[in-house]
Design an enzyme around this catalytic site. Sequence first.
Site, PDB file in Angstrom:
ATOM      1  N   ASP A 130       0.775  -1.085  -0.154  1.00 15.99           N
ATOM      2  CA  ASP A 130      -0.113   0.003  -0.171  1.00 15.99           C
ATOM      3  C   ASP A 130       0.849   1.114   0.067  1.00 15.99           C
ATOM      4  O   ASP A 130       2.096   1.195   0.296  1.00 15.99           O
ATOM      5  CB  ASP A 130      -0.913  -0.123   1.296  1.00 15.99           C
ATOM      6  CG  ASP A 130      -1.431   1.205   1.605  1.00 15.99           C
ATOM      7  OD1 ASP A 130      -2.161   1.830   0.766  1.00 15.99           O
ATOM      8  OD2 ASP A 130      -1.901   1.381   2.830  1.00 15.99           O
ATOM      9  N   GLU A 153      -0.430   5.161   0.585  1.00 14.06           N
ATOM     10  CA  GLU A 153      -0.651   6.044   1.434  1.00 14.06           C
ATOM     11  C   GLU A 153      -0.619   5.612   3.147  1.00 14.06           C
ATOM     12  O   GLU A 153      -1.266   4.561   3.140  1.00 14.06           O
ATOM     13  CB  GLU A 153      -2.317   6.735   1.061  1.00 14.06           C
ATOM     14  CG  GLU A 153      -1.831   7.658  -0.077  1.00 14.06           C
ATOM     15  CD  GLU A 153      -3.233   8.293  -0.585  1.00 14.06           C
ATOM     16  OE1 GLU A 153      -3.746   9.181   0.058  1.00 14.06           O
ATOM     17  OE2 GLU A 153      -3.659   7.580  -1.333  1.00 14.06           O
ATOM     18  N   GLU A 160      -1.088  10.491   3.827  1.00 15.67           N
ATOM     19  CA  GLU A 160      -2.357  10.711   2.954  1.00 15.67           C
ATOM     20  C   GLU A 160      -2.187  11.551   2.223  1.00 15.67           C
ATOM     21  O   GLU A 160      -2.458  12.895   2.636  1.00 15.67           O
ATOM     22  CB  GLU A 160      -3.586  10.691   4.133  1.00 15.67           C
ATOM     23  CG  GLU A 160      -3.672   9.445   5.044  1.00 15.67           C
ATOM     24  CD  GLU A 160      -4.131   8.125   4.176  1.00 15.67           C
ATOM     25  OE1 GLU A 160      -4.907   8.433   3.064  1.00 15.67           O
ATOM     26  OE2 GLU A 160      -3.975   7.129   4.712  1.00 15.67           O
ATOM     27  N   ARG A 182     -14.632  16.171  -4.635  1.00 14.33           N
ATOM     28  CA  ARG A 182     -13.289  16.796  -4.646  1.00 14.33           C
ATOM     29  C   ARG A 182     -12.907  17.411  -5.841  1.00 14.33           C
ATOM     30  O   ARG A 182     -12.255  18.465  -5.781  1.00 14.33           O
ATOM     31  CB  ARG A 182     -12.138  15.514  -4.303  1.00 14.33           C
ATOM     32  CG  ARG A 182     -12.342  15.049  -2.903  1.00 14.33           C
ATOM     33  CD  ARG A 182     -11.685  13.769  -2.933  1.00 14.33           C
ATOM     34  NE  ARG A 182     -11.134  13.265  -1.515  1.00 14.33           N
ATOM     35  CZ  ARG A 182     -10.619  12.148  -1.270  1.00 14.33           C
ATOM     36  NH1 ARG A 182     -10.557  11.412  -2.322  1.00 14.33           N
ATOM     37  NH2 ARG A 182     -10.536  11.903  -0.041  1.00 14.33           N
ATOM     38  N   SER A 213      -2.167   1.257  -5.076  1.00 15.95           N
ATOM     39  CA  SER A 213      -2.885   2.289  -4.341  1.00 15.95           C
ATOM     40  C   SER A 213      -4.282   2.814  -4.904  1.00 15.95           C
ATOM     41  O   SER A 213      -4.335   2.278  -6.272  1.00 15.95           O
ATOM     42  CB  SER A 213      -1.993   3.447  -4.297  1.00 15.95           C
ATOM     43  OG  SER A 213      -2.653   4.758  -3.824  1.00 15.95           O
ATOM     44  N   ASP A 214      -5.032   3.138  -4.371  1.00 12.34           N
ATOM     45  CA  ASP A 214      -6.458   3.632  -4.815  1.00 12.34           C
ATOM     46  C   ASP A 214      -6.293   5.147  -5.319  1.00 12.34           C
ATOM     47  O   ASP A 214      -7.282   5.763  -5.758  1.00 12.34           O
ATOM     48  CB  ASP A 214      -7.555   3.531  -3.954  1.00 12.34           C
ATOM     49  CG  ASP A 214      -7.792   2.040  -3.544  1.00 12.34           C
ATOM     50  OD1 ASP A 214      -7.578   1.142  -4.362  1.00 12.34           O
ATOM     51  OD2 ASP A 214      -8.331   1.863  -2.317  1.00 12.34           O
ATOM     52  N   LYS A 223      -6.522  -3.939  -5.356  1.00 12.50           N
ATOM     53  CA  LYS A 223      -5.416  -4.734  -4.396  1.00 12.50           C
ATOM     54  C   LYS A 223      -5.525  -6.205  -4.410  1.00 12.50           C
ATOM     55  O   LYS A 223      -4.754  -6.834  -4.873  1.00 12.50           O
ATOM     56  CB  LYS A 223      -5.427  -4.124  -3.076  1.00 12.50           C
ATOM     57  CG  LYS A 223      -5.084  -2.499  -2.920  1.00 12.50           C
ATOM     58  CD  LYS A 223      -4.986  -1.948  -1.692  1.00 12.50           C
ATOM     59  CE  LYS A 223      -5.017  -0.458  -1.517  1.00 12.50           C
ATOM     60  NZ  LYS A 223      -4.038   0.071  -0.950  1.00 12.50           N
ATOM     61  N   ASP A 260      -1.826  -0.519   5.627  1.00 15.35           N
ATOM     62  CA  ASP A 260      -2.568   0.158   6.929  1.00 15.35           C
ATOM     63  C   ASP A 260      -3.986   0.071   7.316  1.00 15.35           C
ATOM     64  O   ASP A 260      -4.439   0.468   8.295  1.00 15.35           O
ATOM     65  CB  ASP A 260      -1.951   1.472   7.297  1.00 15.35           C
ATOM     66  CG  ASP A 260      -2.546   2.423   6.281  1.00 15.35           C
ATOM     67  OD1 ASP A 260      -2.933   2.170   5.018  1.00 15.35           O
ATOM     68  OD2 ASP A 260      -2.627   4.000   6.740  1.00 15.35           O
ATOM     69  N   ASN A 305      -8.918  -1.495   3.219  1.00 17.09           N
ATOM     70  CA  ASN A 305      -8.935  -1.746   1.918  1.00 17.09           C
ATOM     71  C   ASN A 305      -7.555  -2.582   1.588  1.00 17.09           C
ATOM     72  O   ASN A 305      -7.570  -3.290   0.315  1.00 17.09           O
ATOM     73  CB  ASN A 305      -9.084  -0.599   0.749  1.00 17.09           C
ATOM     74  CG  ASN A 305      -7.920   0.374   0.992  1.00 17.09           C
ATOM     75  OD1 ASN A 305      -7.184   0.278   1.985  1.00 17.09           O
ATOM     76  ND2 ASN A 305      -7.853   1.381   0.215  1.00 17.09           N
TER      77      ASN A 305
HETATM   78 MG   LIG Z   1      -2.964   3.264   3.023  1.00 18.50          MG
END
Ligand SMILES: [Mg+2]
Length: 200
Positions: free
Chosen positions: A7, A9, A15, A46, A90-91, A133, A152, A155
């Site tokens: 992962d 972030e 983040e 956003r 990563s997303d 992922k 972390d 997801n």
């Molecule tokens: Mg993360």
Amino acid sequence: MYITCLDVEGVLVPEIWIAFAEASGIPELKKTTRDEPDYDKLMNWRLSVLKEHGLGLKEIQETIAKIDPLPGAKKFLDELRTFSQVILISDTFTQFATPLMEKLGWPTLFCNTLEVAEDGEITGFRMRCEQSKLTTVKALQSMGFETIASGDSYNDLGMIKASKAGFLFRSTEQIKADNPDIPAYEEYDELLAAIKKAMK
Ligand SMILES: [Mg+2]
């Protein structure tokens, strides 16, 4: 044959939206999936905030360039890449992550894409696949790799549980308590040693 899936972030970089909200002085951009669980809705909101502030891709990348990877992240990744192939999953979006990937020495990154108009306005976004992922580690396994995964957050649990070895890194007390079978680490040295051991 092993491949390590990480992962990004919270593990290697802060983040991005929270750091970006601070760097750009637009505090409402701190809103995350914890506040708005519908990711599409959150992203569209956003993008409308960015538009309101007249921020196109160029301005965003300039702001993100001021964000640094977490202390020790590059050294960890450099060391890890001496003994394992590594893919960051990563997303986030390639265009947001690019300035940070430069600071990490251009590791391989699988994430999503923003749609950008010729004048630099971000007009939309494209997610690569569902549950990216988990889908990615399963695809790697179908190619003959054993995967080792670390992350972390919620997801990340799918890829962690589906892998030969999986570790939580700098996760929350809640996630650690809910997943007592998954080893959890706070320091890069510990994670590096655990990955090395899993490959023996
Ligand atoms: Mg993360």
